[in-house]
Design an enzyme around this catalytic site. Structure first.
Site, PDB file in Angstrom:
ATOM      1  N   ASN A  42       0.845  -1.191   0.000  1.00 52.93           N
ATOM      2  CA  ASN A  42       0.000   0.000   0.000  1.00 52.93           C
ATOM      3  C   ASN A  42       0.881   1.242   0.000  1.00 52.93           C
ATOM      4  O   ASN A  42       1.929   1.300   0.648  1.00 52.93           O
ATOM      5  CB  ASN A  42      -1.016   0.003   1.147  1.00 52.93           C
ATOM      6  CG  ASN A  42      -0.456  -0.373   2.503  1.00 52.93           C
ATOM      7  OD1 ASN A  42       0.577  -1.021   2.606  1.00 52.93           O
ATOM      8  ND2 ASN A  42      -1.143   0.047   3.544  1.00 52.93           N
ATOM      9  N   ILE A  43       0.434   2.214  -0.781  1.00 54.90           N
ATOM     10  CA  ILE A  43       1.182   3.463  -0.969  1.00 54.90           C
ATOM     11  C   ILE A  43       0.230   4.602  -0.652  1.00 54.90           C
ATOM     12  O   ILE A  43      -0.742   4.832  -1.389  1.00 54.90           O
ATOM     13  CB  ILE A  43       1.720   3.567  -2.414  1.00 54.90           C
ATOM     14  CG1 ILE A  43       2.607   2.342  -2.732  1.00 54.90           C
ATOM     15  CG2 ILE A  43       2.491   4.865  -2.606  1.00 54.90           C
ATOM     16  CD1 ILE A  43       2.998   2.205  -4.190  1.00 54.90           C
ATOM     17  N   GLU A  44       0.489   5.273   0.469  1.00 52.19           N
ATOM     18  CA  GLU A  44      -0.441   6.299   0.947  1.00 52.19           C
ATOM     19  C   GLU A  44      -0.043   7.683   0.444  1.00 52.19           C
ATOM     20  O   GLU A  44       1.022   7.861  -0.157  1.00 52.19           O
ATOM     21  CB  GLU A  44      -0.507   6.236   2.478  1.00 52.19           C
ATOM     22  CG  GLU A  44      -1.025   4.885   2.936  1.00 52.19           C
ATOM     23  CD  GLU A  44      -1.189   4.747   4.441  1.00 52.19           C
ATOM     24  OE1 GLU A  44      -0.625   5.573   5.189  1.00 52.19           O
ATOM     25  OE2 GLU A  44      -1.893   3.800   4.848  1.00 52.19           O
ATOM     26  N   CYS A  53      -3.984   0.506  -2.524  1.00 51.26           N
ATOM     27  CA  CYS A  53      -3.815  -0.676  -1.678  1.00 51.26           C
ATOM     28  C   CYS A  53      -2.736  -1.613  -2.249  1.00 51.26           C
ATOM     29  O   CYS A  53      -2.454  -1.594  -3.458  1.00 51.26           O
ATOM     30  CB  CYS A  53      -5.122  -1.464  -1.593  1.00 51.26           C
ATOM     31  SG  CYS A  53      -6.427  -0.622  -0.702  1.00 51.26           S
ATOM     32  N   GLU A  55      -2.877  -4.806  -2.826  1.00 49.87           N
ATOM     33  CA  GLU A  55      -3.404  -5.738  -3.835  1.00 49.87           C
ATOM     34  C   GLU A  55      -3.402  -5.087  -5.209  1.00 49.87           C
ATOM     35  O   GLU A  55      -2.965  -5.669  -6.204  1.00 49.87           O
ATOM     36  CB  GLU A  55      -4.846  -6.146  -3.506  1.00 49.87           C
ATOM     37  CG  GLU A  55      -5.024  -6.888  -2.200  1.00 49.87           C
ATOM     38  CD  GLU A  55      -5.297  -5.985  -1.001  1.00 49.87           C
ATOM     39  OE1 GLU A  55      -4.655  -4.915  -0.901  1.00 49.87           O
ATOM     40  OE2 GLU A  55      -6.126  -6.359  -0.168  1.00 49.87           O
ATOM     41  N   CYS A  86     -10.331  -4.576   0.584  1.00 50.77           N
ATOM     42  CA  CYS A  86     -11.400  -3.571   0.458  1.00 50.77           C
ATOM     43  C   CYS A  86     -12.222  -3.828  -0.808  1.00 50.77           C
ATOM     44  O   CYS A  86     -11.826  -4.590  -1.694  1.00 50.77           O
ATOM     45  CB  CYS A  86     -10.811  -2.161   0.455  1.00 50.77           C
ATOM     46  SG  CYS A  86     -10.115  -1.663  -1.136  1.00 50.77           S
ATOM     47  N   CYS A  89     -10.485  -3.170  -4.216  1.00 54.73           N
ATOM     48  CA  CYS A  89      -9.566  -4.236  -4.636  1.00 54.73           C
ATOM     49  C   CYS A  89     -10.323  -5.468  -5.117  1.00 54.73           C
ATOM     50  O   CYS A  89      -9.905  -6.123  -6.074  1.00 54.73           O
ATOM     51  CB  CYS A  89      -8.631  -4.602  -3.490  1.00 54.73           C
ATOM     52  SG  CYS A  89      -7.388  -3.323  -3.190  1.00 54.73           S
TER      53      CYS A  89
HETATM   54  N1  THU Z   1      -5.182  -1.573   2.767  1.00 51.50           N
HETATM   55  C1  THU Z   1      -4.601  -2.375   1.815  1.00 51.50           C
HETATM   56  O1  THU Z   1      -3.585  -2.016   1.199  1.00 51.50           O
HETATM   57  N2  THU Z   1      -5.185  -3.562   1.559  1.00 51.50           N
HETATM   58  C2  THU Z   1      -6.237  -4.103   2.266  1.00 51.50           C
HETATM   59  O2  THU Z   1      -6.635  -5.232   2.011  1.00 51.50           O
HETATM   60  C3  THU Z   1      -6.884  -3.293   3.318  1.00 51.50           C
HETATM   61  C4  THU Z   1      -6.410  -1.898   3.452  1.00 51.50           C
HETATM   62  C5  THU Z   1      -4.481  -0.331   3.133  1.00 51.50           C
HETATM   63  C6  THU Z   1      -5.060   0.984   2.703  1.00 51.50           C
HETATM   64  C7  THU Z   1      -4.416   1.920   3.729  1.00 51.50           C
HETATM   65  O3  THU Z   1      -3.111   2.251   3.296  1.00 51.50           O
HETATM   66  C8  THU Z   1      -4.303   1.093   4.982  1.00 51.50           C
HETATM   67  O4  THU Z   1      -4.380  -0.262   4.554  1.00 51.50           O
HETATM   68  C9  THU Z   1      -5.369   1.356   6.031  1.00 51.50           C
HETATM   69  O5  THU Z   1      -6.629   1.295   5.479  1.00 51.50           O
END
Ligand code: THU
Length: 129
Positions: A42-44, A53, A55, A86, A89
């Protein structure tokens, strides 16, 4: 690579997550037919809605390399119960994966839940075609 090795790779991959806001790293490992492996984290972003996310990062990396045939996906999160992808995804999985593709969801203690894409997203928009 065996699923147990892919799980270890997903855990290792999660260490590369860019998560300065949530501090919640995710590691995804996508195995393509033929053995190629694509990892994703995940890259915020300071503008939260732009977060990608783990995935989707793995899937988009593969698709952008011209790879479209997939075998299985592993997703690791630091959760007590196996991570739950989520909705966005799940929809992207439905776009690129066969309905019966195996998705292994992994918790902090390495316990797993194994589901298919169809189980993750029943009666999906792509079903209607
Ligand atoms: N996130 C994912 O990358 N994959 C998931 O299956 C659930 C949520 C990430 C998004 C965000 O960066 C962090 O988790 C919190 O929601």
């Amino acid at each position: 690579m065996a699923t147990t090795d892919l799980i270890d790779l997903a855990i290792e991959t999660s260490k590369k997550a860019y998560v300065p806001y949530s501090h919640f790293p995710i590691g995804a490992v996508l195995l393509a037919k033929g053995g190629q492996i694509f990892t994703g984290v995940n890259i915020e972003n300071a503008s939260f809605g732009l977060t990608n996310c783990g995935e989707r990062t793995a899937i988009f990396k593969a698709v952008s390399e011209g790879v479209l045939d997939f075998e299985e996906l592993i997703v690791y999160g630091e959760t007590d119960k196996p991570i739950s992808p989520c909705g966005a995804c799940r929809q992207v999985m439905a776009e690129f994966f066969p309905q019966d593709l195996k998705v292994t969801l992994v918790a902090k203690n390495k316990s797993t839940v194994v589901m298919t894409v169809k189980e993750l997203l029943p009666y999906s928009f792509t079903d209607l075609e």
